[in-house]
Design a protein around this motif. Structure first.
Motif, mmCIF file in Angstrom:
data_model
loop_
_atom_site.group_PDB
_atom_site.id
_atom_site.type_symbol
_atom_site.label_atom_id
_atom_site.label_comp_id
_atom_site.label_asym_id
_atom_site.label_seq_id
_atom_site.Cartn_x
_atom_site.Cartn_y
_atom_site.Cartn_z
ATOM 1 N N GLN A 162 10.139 1.407 5.907
ATOM 2 C CA GLN A 162 9.040 0.460 5.671
ATOM 3 C C GLN A 162 8.119 1.000 4.566
ATOM 4 O OE1 GLN A 162 6.825 -0.350 9.233
ATOM 5 N NE2 GLN A 162 5.856 -2.167 8.379
ATOM 6 N N LEU A 163 7.825 2.291 4.642
ATOM 7 C CA LEU A 163 6.970 2.922 3.627
ATOM 8 C C LEU A 163 7.671 2.907 2.259
ATOM 9 C CD1 LEU A 163 4.281 4.549 3.318
ATOM 10 C CD2 LEU A 163 5.680 6.605 3.533
ATOM 11 N N ALA A 164 8.976 3.187 2.247
ATOM 12 C CA ALA A 164 9.725 3.197 0.981
ATOM 13 C C ALA A 164 9.758 1.798 0.365
ATOM 14 C CB ALA A 164 11.145 3.708 1.218
ATOM 15 N N ALA A 165 9.858 0.767 1.208
ATOM 16 C CA ALA A 165 9.839 -0.617 0.689
ATOM 17 C C ALA A 165 8.488 -0.912 0.044
ATOM 18 C CB ALA A 165 10.124 -1.599 1.821
ATOM 19 N N GLN A 166 7.405 -0.421 0.654
ATOM 20 C CA GLN A 166 6.071 -0.614 0.067
ATOM 21 C C GLN A 166 5.979 0.098 -1.289
ATOM 22 O OE1 GLN A 166 3.349 0.849 3.025
ATOM 23 N NE2 GLN A 166 3.942 -0.686 4.530
ATOM 24 N N ALA A 167 6.506 1.325 -1.339
ATOM 25 C CA ALA A 167 6.463 2.088 -2.595
ATOM 26 C C ALA A 167 7.255 1.371 -3.686
ATOM 27 C CB ALA A 167 7.020 3.489 -2.357
ATOM 28 N N LEU A 168 8.427 0.844 -3.297
ATOM 29 C CA LEU A 168 9.269 0.133 -4.265
ATOM 30 C C LEU A 168 8.541 -1.112 -4.823
ATOM 31 C CD1 LEU A 168 13.000 -0.068 -3.530
ATOM 32 C CD2 LEU A 168 11.876 -2.095 -4.359
ATOM 33 N N CYS A 169 7.844 -1.832 -3.956
ATOM 34 C CA CYS A 169 7.052 -2.995 -4.402
ATOM 35 C C CYS A 169 5.934 -2.544 -5.351
ATOM 36 C CB CYS A 169 6.435 -3.722 -3.205
ATOM 37 S SG CYS A 169 7.613 -4.594 -2.177
ATOM 38 N N ALA A 204 0.637 -3.638 2.623
ATOM 39 C CA ALA A 204 0.489 -2.215 2.949
ATOM 40 C C ALA A 204 -0.778 -2.047 3.770
ATOM 41 C CB ALA A 204 0.382 -1.395 1.668
ATOM 42 N N ASP A 205 -0.719 -1.212 4.819
ATOM 43 C CA ASP A 205 -1.925 -0.953 5.617
ATOM 44 C C ASP A 205 -3.027 -0.390 4.721
ATOM 45 O OD1 ASP A 205 -0.769 -1.794 7.941
ATOM 46 O OD2 ASP A 205 -0.134 0.202 8.577
ATOM 47 N N LEU A 206 -2.699 0.695 3.991
ATOM 48 C CA LEU A 206 -3.643 1.328 3.051
ATOM 49 C C LEU A 206 -2.887 1.725 1.792
ATOM 50 C CD1 LEU A 206 -5.720 4.070 4.963
ATOM 51 C CD2 LEU A 206 -6.437 1.761 4.369
ATOM 52 N N VAL A 207 -3.541 1.588 0.645
ATOM 53 C CA VAL A 207 -3.005 2.198 -0.583
ATOM 54 C C VAL A 207 -4.153 2.950 -1.251
ATOM 55 C CG1 VAL A 207 -1.851 1.843 -2.788
ATOM 56 C CG2 VAL A 207 -1.341 0.305 -0.895
ATOM 57 N N PRO A 253 -1.620 -7.050 -0.299
ATOM 58 C CA PRO A 253 -0.369 -7.827 -0.422
ATOM 59 C C PRO A 253 0.606 -7.151 -1.389
ATOM 60 C CG PRO A 253 -2.286 -9.243 -0.678
ATOM 61 C CD PRO A 253 -2.793 -7.827 -0.716
ATOM 62 N N LEU A 254 1.895 -7.193 -1.046
ATOM 63 C CA LEU A 254 2.935 -6.545 -1.851
ATOM 64 C C LEU A 254 4.112 -7.496 -2.035
ATOM 65 C CD1 LEU A 254 3.248 -3.127 0.044
ATOM 66 C CD2 LEU A 254 1.959 -3.542 -2.048
ATOM 67 N N MET A 290 5.158 -3.773 -9.119
ATOM 68 C CA MET A 290 3.916 -4.502 -9.405
ATOM 69 C C MET A 290 3.056 -3.777 -10.445
ATOM 70 S SD MET A 290 3.023 -5.390 -5.430
ATOM 71 C CE MET A 290 1.311 -5.811 -5.679
ATOM 72 N N LEU A 291 3.050 -2.429 -10.375
ATOM 73 C CA LEU A 291 2.133 -1.641 -11.215
ATOM 74 C C LEU A 291 2.845 -0.997 -12.402
ATOM 75 C CD1 LEU A 291 0.257 0.104 -8.263
ATOM 76 C CD2 LEU A 291 -0.508 -1.901 -9.561
ATOM 77 N N ASN A 292 4.205 -1.084 -12.372
ATOM 78 C CA ASN A 292 5.019 -0.491 -13.437
ATOM 79 C C ASN A 292 4.732 1.007 -13.598
ATOM 80 O OD1 ASN A 292 6.985 -0.568 -15.382
ATOM 81 N ND2 ASN A 292 5.544 -1.055 -17.046
ATOM 82 N N LYS A 293 4.716 1.696 -12.458
ATOM 83 C CA LYS A 293 4.549 3.154 -12.489
ATOM 84 C C LYS A 293 5.237 3.758 -11.262
ATOM 85 C CE LYS A 293 0.087 3.827 -12.494
ATOM 86 N NZ LYS A 293 -1.115 4.644 -12.334
ATOM 87 N N PRO A 294 5.689 5.021 -11.354
ATOM 88 C CA PRO A 294 6.387 5.617 -10.211
ATOM 89 C C PRO A 294 5.455 5.859 -9.022
ATOM 90 C CG PRO A 294 6.205 7.190 -12.033
ATOM 91 C CD PRO A 294 5.625 5.906 -12.524
ATOM 92 N N VAL A 295 6.010 5.691 -7.822
ATOM 93 C CA VAL A 295 5.280 5.981 -6.576
ATOM 94 C C VAL A 295 6.197 6.909 -5.756
ATOM 95 C CG1 VAL A 295 4.182 4.995 -4.507
ATOM 96 C CG2 VAL A 295 4.120 3.736 -6.680
#
Ligand code: SF4
Length: 203
Positions: free
Chosen positions: A106-113, A76-79, A64-65, A117-122
């Motif tokens: 869609q992938l960029a939206a997952q990275a932004l979330c 996300a399908d996989l992280v 969940p994101l 959530m994790l307070n680190k760059p993706v």
């Protein structure tokens, strides 16, 4: 107060065709075709939440994101969580290895979330193309992130208005499972008739 959350999947639908997005997310329209059936089969591989360890990498499925800042929700399908701290989302897609902006957003939206959530760059993620069984790495650039934010605002405005955008009526419609519901040619014909009528009676 955080903005109303928009489903991450709606960004992909909007980038493909705004009318498709509104039919699905405003009118709850759904229809299968060969492309959606194949896509559903691919997602079956990763739609059960859980995790496994692969060579020291923790791989989370169906994670969940959300982003309170932008107003997004989804999964996300996989992280992949690597031992060096790298976080790497992977989105599964049917079809061969080919660049599509609607997949990348869609992938960029997952990275932004994940960043929020994790307070680190993706800074990187990948699309896994099931037909060719190959990954295509995607850089999560500032431009792509800006596109996520402007698209989220456009989708939210459409969800609030409840209005259906005009059909694109081009080659995208041939691949679209909602073509019978949407009737893009009939509506384009009606719009053309209305335009001609207005020209005819203009004083
Ligand atoms: S049929 Fe064409 S216009 Fe209609 S929703 Fe699909 S892509 Fe959009």
């Amino acid at each position: 107060m955080p903005p109303d959350p928009v489903p991450i999947s709606a960004l992909q639908h909007w980038t493909y065709c705004p009318r498709q997005c509104a039919l699905i997310h405003v009118e709850q329209a759904y229809a299968d075709n060969i492309h959606t059936a194949r896509g559903n089969a691919v997602h079956k591989l990763v739609d059960t939440p859980g995790y496994e360890m692969k060579a020291g990498v923790r791989v989370e499925r169906s994670l969940p994101l959300w982003s309170d800042r932008v107003g997004l929700i989804g999964k996300a399908d996989l992280v992949e969580f690597h031992p060096d701290g790298t976080v790497f989302p992977v989105e599964f897609k049917n079809g061969p290895k080919r660049k599509h902006v609607h997949d990348d957003i869609q992938l960029a939206a997952q990275a932004l979330c994940l960043e929020e959530m994790l307070n680190k760059p993706v800074p990187l993620g990948a699309i896994y193309h099931a037909s060719s069984k190959r990954r295509r790495e995607v850089s999560i650039t500032p431009d792509l992130k800006r596109l996520v934010e402007t698209t989220t605002e456009a989708v939210r405005a459409t969800l609030v208005s409840g209005k259906l955008p005009a059909p694109v009526n081009d080659e995208r419609c041939d691949q679209c499972s909602l073509k019978d519901i949407c009737q893009p040619e009939a509506i384009a014909g009606l719009r053309a008739q209305a335009y001609l009528r207005n020209q005819l009676y203009e004083p």
